[in-house]
Design an enzyme around this catalytic site. Structure first.
Site, PDB file in Angstrom:
ATOM      1  N   CYS A 236      50.501  11.695  15.266  1.00  0.00           N
ATOM      2  CA  CYS A 236      50.446  13.018  14.220  1.00  0.00           C
ATOM      3  C   CYS A 236      51.012  12.627  12.983  1.00  0.00           C
ATOM      4  O   CYS A 236      50.475  11.471  12.670  1.00  0.00           O
ATOM      5  CB  CYS A 236      51.473  14.097  15.124  1.00  0.00           C
ATOM      6  SG  CYS A 236      53.209  13.623  15.570  1.00  0.00           S
ATOM      7  N   ILE A 237      52.028  13.248  12.362  1.00  0.00           N
ATOM      8  CA  ILE A 237      52.366  12.858  11.044  1.00  0.00           C
ATOM      9  C   ILE A 237      53.501  11.877  11.193  1.00  0.00           C
ATOM     10  O   ILE A 237      53.349  10.418  10.553  1.00  0.00           O
ATOM     11  CB  ILE A 237      53.037  14.158  10.278  1.00  0.00           C
ATOM     12  CG1 ILE A 237      51.788  14.984  10.070  1.00  0.00           C
ATOM     13  CG2 ILE A 237      53.663  13.594   9.041  1.00  0.00           C
ATOM     14  CD1 ILE A 237      52.203  16.119   9.099  1.00  0.00           C
TER      15      ILE A 237
END
Length: 195
Positions: A131-132
């Site tokens: 994800c981030i």
């Protein structure tokens, strides 16, 4: 390398407090962010951040064959990657447009994500789930995989992932993992009773 067998857990419902203890205990009661772009949390299963997902040279060096983007999308809260980006690497890509927010329902994606990871591992592949920051959305999907495919309890799965990477699924995701844990426990108990 990173494999772990589930421990024997009692049949009581897991609580948010227990999951919080698993997350924070290694750091003396604090929530920590990882200091690496990725970590192997289970054999050939990496959890990582946006930077490793965009580093094609490093992905090739690592031998990544499959990528699951748990933050797929184009705005600031997502990571804008797609299958075209990985064509030269011959990487199989799957994107899930999840938001790292307590109210987001990630639960419907648990099974399809676990199936994607398992299919990759069964073919001898190596999977990056990202994800981030590689702490909430991706970590939640990795934990769900371990629960669904490796028959671990939520506590065992989170302990295993946390032992390799500083992760912190948001409270809503933790509640969804507890729900999955209860449903899997009920399925196991029903199966035992019918045998």
């Amino acid at each position: 390398m990173a494999s772990g067998a589930p421990e024997n857990e009692d049949d009581t419902q897991c609580t948010l407090e227990e999951l919080d203890d698993i997350i924070t205990q290694p750091a003396g009661g604090m929530t920590m962010l990882p200091n690496t772009a990725y970590d192997e949390v289970y054999d050939n299963l990496l959890v990582g951040d946006e930077s490793i997902a965009r580093d094609l040279v490093q992905l090739r060096r690592l031998g990544v064959t499959h990528i699951l983007n748990a933050a797929h999308g184009v705005d600031i809260h997502h990571v804008n990657t797609n299958e075209d980006m990985y064509t030269k690497l011959k990487v199989t890509f799957k994107g899930i447009e999840a938001i790292d927010h307590m109210s987001f329902n990630l639960y419907p994606f648990f099974q399809e994500s676990a199936d994607f990871i398992q299919k990759a591992l069964d073919s001898g592949g190596k999977v990056l789930v990202h994800c981030i920051q590689g702490v909430s959305r991706s970590a939640t999907l990795a934990v769900a995989f371990l629960m669904l495919k490796c028959h671990m309890t939520v506590k065992d799965a989170l302990r295993l992932v946390r032992s390799h990477r500083e992760v912190c699924p948001n409270t809503g995701f933790q509640q969804q993992l507890i729900k999955l844990d209860s449903e899997l426990r009920l399925q196991r108990n029903n199966k035992i009773q019918t045998e």
